[in-house]
Design an enzyme around this catalytic site. Structure first.
Site, PDB file in Angstrom:
ATOM      1  N   HIS A 110     -11.755  -1.886  13.253  1.00 26.76           N
ATOM      2  CA  HIS A 110     -11.485  -3.302  12.939  1.00 26.76           C
ATOM      3  C   HIS A 110     -11.322  -3.467  11.442  1.00 26.76           C
ATOM      4  O   HIS A 110     -11.533  -2.520  10.688  1.00 26.76           O
ATOM      5  CB  HIS A 110     -12.586  -4.211  13.488  1.00 26.76           C
ATOM      6  CG  HIS A 110     -13.939  -3.956  12.898  1.00 26.76           C
ATOM      7  ND1 HIS A 110     -14.724  -2.898  13.279  1.00 26.76           N
ATOM      8  CD2 HIS A 110     -14.641  -4.623  11.942  1.00 26.76           C
ATOM      9  CE1 HIS A 110     -15.858  -2.922  12.594  1.00 26.76           C
ATOM     10  NE2 HIS A 110     -15.837  -3.953  11.772  1.00 26.76           N
ATOM     11  N   ASP A 117     -23.184   1.007  17.490  1.00 26.28           N
ATOM     12  CA  ASP A 117     -23.550   0.039  16.445  1.00 26.28           C
ATOM     13  C   ASP A 117     -25.033  -0.331  16.568  1.00 26.28           C
ATOM     14  O   ASP A 117     -25.479  -0.794  17.609  1.00 26.28           O
ATOM     15  CB  ASP A 117     -22.663  -1.208  16.635  1.00 26.28           C
ATOM     16  CG  ASP A 117     -23.017  -2.370  15.717  1.00 26.28           C
ATOM     17  OD1 ASP A 117     -23.839  -2.213  14.803  1.00 26.28           O
ATOM     18  OD2 ASP A 117     -22.432  -3.459  15.939  1.00 26.28           O
ATOM     19  N   ASP A 119     -16.184  -2.884   5.295  1.00 26.76           N
ATOM     20  CA  ASP A 119     -17.080  -1.729   5.471  1.00 26.76           C
ATOM     21  C   ASP A 119     -16.532  -0.742   6.504  1.00 26.76           C
ATOM     22  O   ASP A 119     -17.186   0.257   6.804  1.00 26.76           O
ATOM     23  CB  ASP A 119     -18.516  -2.169   5.815  1.00 26.76           C
ATOM     24  CG  ASP A 119     -18.592  -2.960   7.111  1.00 26.76           C
ATOM     25  OD1 ASP A 119     -17.595  -3.611   7.474  1.00 26.76           O
ATOM     26  OD2 ASP A 119     -19.657  -2.942   7.757  1.00 26.76           O
ATOM     27  N   HIS A 120     -15.308  -1.026   7.003  1.00 26.90           N
ATOM     28  CA  HIS A 120     -14.645  -0.082   7.916  1.00 26.90           C
ATOM     29  C   HIS A 120     -13.261   0.339   7.431  1.00 26.90           C
ATOM     30  O   HIS A 120     -12.760   1.366   7.870  1.00 26.90           O
ATOM     31  CB  HIS A 120     -14.555  -0.668   9.330  1.00 26.90           C
ATOM     32  CG  HIS A 120     -15.897  -0.743   9.997  1.00 26.90           C
ATOM     33  ND1 HIS A 120     -16.300   0.138  10.959  1.00 26.90           N
ATOM     34  CD2 HIS A 120     -16.950  -1.579   9.782  1.00 26.90           C
ATOM     35  CE1 HIS A 120     -17.547  -0.148  11.331  1.00 26.90           C
ATOM     36  NE2 HIS A 120     -17.953  -1.179  10.636  1.00 26.90           N
ATOM     37  N   GLY A 127     -22.161 -11.237  14.230  1.00 27.15           N
ATOM     38  CA  GLY A 127     -21.107 -10.558  14.974  1.00 27.15           C
ATOM     39  C   GLY A 127     -21.616  -9.318  15.698  1.00 27.15           C
ATOM     40  O   GLY A 127     -20.831  -8.629  16.346  1.00 27.15           O
ATOM     41  N   HIS A 128     -22.904  -9.039  15.579  1.00 21.85           N
ATOM     42  CA  HIS A 128     -23.466  -7.822  16.174  1.00 21.85           C
ATOM     43  C   HIS A 128     -24.418  -8.166  17.319  1.00 21.85           C
ATOM     44  O   HIS A 128     -25.182  -9.122  17.227  1.00 21.85           O
ATOM     45  CB  HIS A 128     -24.222  -7.013  15.121  1.00 21.85           C
ATOM     46  CG  HIS A 128     -23.363  -6.581  13.979  1.00 21.85           C
ATOM     47  ND1 HIS A 128     -22.669  -5.389  13.985  1.00 21.85           N
ATOM     48  CD2 HIS A 128     -23.057  -7.184  12.813  1.00 21.85           C
ATOM     49  CE1 HIS A 128     -21.988  -5.282  12.856  1.00 21.85           C
ATOM     50  NE2 HIS A 128     -22.204  -6.355  12.123  1.00 21.85           N
ATOM     51  N   GLY A 171     -23.681  -2.219 -12.937  1.00 18.39           N
ATOM     52  CA  GLY A 171     -22.330  -2.174 -13.467  1.00 18.39           C
ATOM     53  C   GLY A 171     -21.298  -1.595 -12.519  1.00 18.39           C
ATOM     54  O   GLY A 171     -20.110  -1.585 -12.836  1.00 18.39           O
ATOM     55  N   HIS A 195     -24.265 -20.601  11.867  1.00 19.21           N
ATOM     56  CA  HIS A 195     -23.767 -19.228  11.791  1.00 19.21           C
ATOM     57  C   HIS A 195     -24.334 -18.414  12.949  1.00 19.21           C
ATOM     58  O   HIS A 195     -25.461 -18.642  13.377  1.00 19.21           O
ATOM     59  CB  HIS A 195     -24.177 -18.580  10.464  1.00 19.21           C
ATOM     60  CG  HIS A 195     -23.806 -17.120  10.375  1.00 19.21           C
ATOM     61  ND1 HIS A 195     -22.497 -16.700  10.293  1.00 19.21           N
ATOM     62  CD2 HIS A 195     -24.564 -15.998  10.397  1.00 19.21           C
ATOM     63  CE1 HIS A 195     -22.475 -15.384  10.254  1.00 19.21           C
ATOM     64  NE2 HIS A 195     -23.700 -14.931  10.314  1.00 19.21           N
ATOM     65  N   ASP A 228     -16.099   2.106 -10.845  1.00 25.27           N
ATOM     66  CA  ASP A 228     -16.548   1.270 -11.954  1.00 25.27           C
ATOM     67  C   ASP A 228     -15.361   1.096 -12.889  1.00 25.27           C
ATOM     68  O   ASP A 228     -14.902   2.057 -13.499  1.00 25.27           O
ATOM     69  CB  ASP A 228     -17.717   1.944 -12.673  1.00 25.27           C
ATOM     70  CG  ASP A 228     -18.223   1.121 -13.859  1.00 25.27           C
ATOM     71  OD1 ASP A 228     -17.661   0.039 -14.120  1.00 25.27           O
ATOM     72  OD2 ASP A 228     -19.172   1.565 -14.520  1.00 25.27           O
ATOM     73  N   HIS A 281     -12.807  -5.106   8.863  1.00 24.77           N
ATOM     74  CA  HIS A 281     -13.804  -5.430   7.835  1.00 24.77           C
ATOM     75  C   HIS A 281     -13.819  -4.376   6.727  1.00 24.77           C
ATOM     76  O   HIS A 281     -13.583  -3.191   6.976  1.00 24.77           O
ATOM     77  CB  HIS A 281     -15.198  -5.515   8.458  1.00 24.77           C
ATOM     78  CG  HIS A 281     -15.471  -6.832   9.130  1.00 24.77           C
ATOM     79  ND1 HIS A 281     -16.361  -6.963  10.169  1.00 24.77           N
ATOM     80  CD2 HIS A 281     -14.982  -8.069   8.900  1.00 24.77           C
ATOM     81  CE1 HIS A 281     -16.414  -8.230  10.552  1.00 24.77           C
ATOM     82  NE2 HIS A 281     -15.569  -8.919   9.803  1.00 24.77           N
TER      83      HIS A 281
END
Lengths: 551, 551
Positions: free
Chosen positions: B70, B194, B74-75, B366-367, B45, B363, B442, B72
């Site tokens: 950058h 990274d 997650d950043h 990117g890493h 949930g 595909h 949530d 994204h």
């Protein structure tokens, strides 16, 4: 009008799992495979998923035999449940498959429920129910796998079972291309072919390549070697044991299903391991790390499996330590990726180096890729093709391969579970589509958990539950006690619960004032008003359960 | 004693997601990145997961700036939540990243909460808070990504951000190996690198190879072409648009986040697309299928995304049909595999041919893989290495690469979220480990859903809930009304519910007979007795919620 054969898949189409196909003519039914599947995320709380047996229950007197192509759970796992529901006079399978099935039926207390008969592929055609049946050896990730050719009133039908074309199989039993070519020359009317890897270009590598990787990697390991794989992959186990013998390591088998399968395979002659090579888990501490190899279950990150318990430092005999090398010699079944990653992370944290299929060639598939399917199509030259065993994308990919092989588009049947495919005069046609569900096993219950329960579980899992109990006097229609509100899984604050309680109280009072006393209506008003309040305050929609008690 | 710098990762270690690292000295704090992550299965949930900001709340006066490597999620995704909780005078990022962040802050109504300042990597060092900062261009799957070099009291620190070494990037901005070599020659004291693909051998292919695949595939398509990719992968979009132009197709962009990102990228000069090449979704019907290309969101099978709605025949403008080719130009984030497979199956069922990364090279990551990380290590020659950005297995893999590169074992810091790593006199040491949790978003709530609520949701999701309401007279301690039992998600039968009701009644009577009137005790007895009965009958353990109402 020529006689016909009806082919009805009960499972395995549009999914990977619970493979089961009915082959029916006027003289009776033979069922090919009786597999189960494992629950998906949305099957909350479900333990196992079985095919829908309704079609067979309705024809319980007509079942002549079940034929099993190999011993994987998605081909044999539903057999005990089937045998409890309908009479099956005969179950046919090869020796190893029978060995695995016997152990399973024994656990279910079902040893006397059907005659278990051995398929010997080299001995030629036999009569099974109304059909002449032949069996062709096929290489797969478990030994003793076969394809089935059935001479039926409607024509010659070939079911490949699961296969790859492995020219160098570990046990020497190649996919029998010669026999397949013979069938092709006789004329195959309908092919039911494994579609699992039909989307993938090229060919699958031989099982033997994994042994070569073991042979290359393991001598470099300075500490213990742990290998996790599917318990039924006897060839993988054999190759690991062989490399252990060559490199002076003794082998311990950890995990119930692995020990069981290895025992059966050794007893029946499918696996060779000298007694003095094997050690019990509690003897491992007596050996130096570089003298040991541990074969174990848990390659899918299953919660109570050997490798998972080791990863979480919860195994009685093995604690992972710096210098250990863990080889996860399997691919996560889709849906298991995160659990497998969790296991790898925990093992790495304990100091082990972990090799897995994403980063090293420590696994190969048991299913043939597109070029292998093309080879089978070229050998059998089937007049009609019905792709089976796979999700729709895989079935569609095999359909494209069949088209490329020259099968006319109207002779390619993209069926679903419950499709009725009629083979008559050498032509296969989809003639009907039956409702075909799944049966859930949950705890002791088989089939009682339905979609509505799953929907409720899903709702409960999203935002929890909020229960409102109101008490109303039966005679005078007044409120007896203030409503109570309790919640679980819904991250409530005391002030919100109090607000909800007041809203419930207000709602009950207003209803009673307007002489609304019918329990259902009262509950509906409470449900709607409290739900609205909670959604406005929190953006969440817990399940609201109003209970009105009349006293 | 030399001065020191403290590095405290708040997120991104031991996980993929919510990257955020504090770089702190006595003169203040600079935060590198402020990312979020998406909930896992067990986060029932939950909508989003944020880093634990407690460390920053405790030091709210000391934060000088946030630097974003950058754009994204997650950043940068946690930035709005961070800005609501603490004062951040400056947010630094490159032009495209700023453009994406502005749009995000705008949606949250936070445009005035920090000064947004542009990083221009080519302009040399600038002062950010207490540190001299330099920025180095790095190739990644979103344009305008940078590494950060910070001259701190404890030494020179380099944070790579996310990167690959792409020698032929679509926008011409290569990972700036020359600048990295310069830094290496100056002497890098601590590298935060990274780790995402550190386990994978070899190198990641150039983004340009995907364009070449498009260029090869698309001219062969006779109908419409649909390409789903991450909305932020502007280079992928550019390459698709270029091939559309070359092959006489007009392009429609479908999906809110894709349209937004493309708009921003076009306005800022990161994406070139002639106006007359683009068509609105509602104009697609005016064109022949072979004249169209649809770029859309939904590459992860997200429930309400464009591709998912098309797959389920629920999109207002696009109905999938025979002849369509769908290219899913992305890899499922671990955990999303089944949803992506479902989407593929539905598309295939509607007649589309679906190409995805499992079966075609549509595909690239990117890493950088292991060899690219080795190159960075060779250029920077860091004295200390702290792997970041990845699950533990990935961090451990980068640690091995650092060891191979000659970094002494005691200069490699395997840290976790909440580790305090002190850099002093050119030596990095783990000096403390703080409790570091996650914050769940949530609905409208940020941080109020805790583990206990998730545990309850998990329990509810397994076997549902069974509620027992008993009514007891306050004065005389007798039972006023018969207990009521209701259940949800628990596949009950009427007879089982009646049994449970009788058991509850029996329990209440017995308690009252023995003068047990305390509500908690009554509830406990009901809970235990009814739970036991249900488990015996069904093998299931629904959540039992007893409610005793006193009237």
């Amino acid at each position: 009008m020529p006689e016909s054969t009806r082919v009805v898949p009960l499972g395995g189409l549009g999914e990977v799992g619970k493979n089961m196909t009915v082959v029916e003519c006027d003289e009776g039914i033979v069922v090919i495979d009786a597999g189960l599947s494992f629950p998906r995320d949305e099957h909350l709380g479900v333990d196992l998923v079985l095919p829908d047996f309704e079609y067979l229950r309705e024809r319980r007197g007509e079942i002549r035999a079940v034929v099993l192509t190999h011993g994987h759970e998605d081909h044999v796992g539903a057999l005990p449940y089937l045998l409890r529901e309908v009479d099956v006079p005969e179950v046919w399978a090869t020796k190893l498959t029978l060995g695995l099935v016997k152990s399973k039926l024994d656990e279910h207390g079902l040893m006397r429920s059907a005659e278990l008969l051995e398929i010997e592929p080299e001995k030629g055609a036999i009569q099974i129910g109304p059909y002449q049946a032949e069996f062709i050896r096929m290489a797969h990730s478990i030994p003793d796998s076969v394809a089935v050719a059935l001479d039926t009133p409607g024509g010659l039908l070939v079911v490949t079972g699961d296969y790859k074309i492995d020219h160098t199989p570990v046990d020497g039993f190649r996919t029998d291309l010669g026999r397949l070519a013979q069938l092709g020359n006789r004329g195959v009317d309908l092919l039911l072919g494994d579609s699992t890897n039909a989307e993938r270009p090229g060919v699958t590598e031989s099982e033997r390549t994994v042994g070569e990787v073991f042979r290359h990697l393991i001598p470099q390991c300075e500490g213990r070697v742990l290998i996790a794989s599917f318990a039924s992959n006897i060839h993988r186990v054999q190759q690991a044991i062989d490399v252990a013998a060559e490199t002076g390591r003794r082998v311990s088998l950890i995990g119930r299903s692995l020990r069981k399968n290895v025992n059966i395979a050794r007893n029946l002659g499918y696996l060779e391991a000298r007694d003095d090579l094997l050690v019990r888990p509690d003897e491992l501490d007596l050996l130096r790390p570089e003298e040991t190899m541990i074969l174990c279950t848990g390659s899918q990150g299953e919660p109570m499996s050997a490798l998972t318990r080791m990863a979480y430092n919860d195994h009685p005999h093995v604690a992972i330590e710096e210098g250990d090398t863990v080889i996860i010699s399997a691919k996560p079944v889709p849906g298991n990726e995160l659990r497998v990653h969790d296991t790898i992370n925990r093992l790495a944290k304990s100091g082990a180096e972990v090799l897995h299929q994403e980063i090293a060639p420590v696994h190969v598939s048991g299913h043939g890729n597109a070029e292998e399917i093309r080879t089978i199509l070229a050998l059998l030259r089937p007049h009609n093709v019905m792709p089976v065993h796979g999700e729709f994308r895989m079935l569609a990919a095999q359909a494209r391969l069949a088209r490329d092989a020259g099968v006319p588009a109207d002779r390619i049947v993209l069926a679903e579970n419950g499709s009725v495919v009629e083979l008559r005069g050498g032509i296969a046609r989809l003639t009907d589509q039956l409702e075909m569900g799944s049966t859930f096993v949950d705890g002791l219950g088989v089939g009682d958990v339905q979609d509505v329960a799953l929907r409720d579980r899903r709702h409960l899992s999203e935002d929890g539950v909020l229960i409102v109990v109101a008490t109303v006097g039966m005679q005078d229609g007044r409120e007896i006690a203030a409503p109570e509100v309790i919640s679980r899984g819904f991250a409530e604050t005391d002030s919100l619960l109090e607000e909800a309680r007041l809203e419930a109280e207000r709602t009950v009072e207003e209803c009673l004032r307007q002489n609304v006393r019918e329990l259902k209506l009262l509950q509906e008003h409470i449900h709607d008003n409290v739900g609205k309040l909670v959604a406005e305050r929190t953006g969440r929609r817990p399940m609201i359960l109003p209970v009105v008690v009349e006293v």
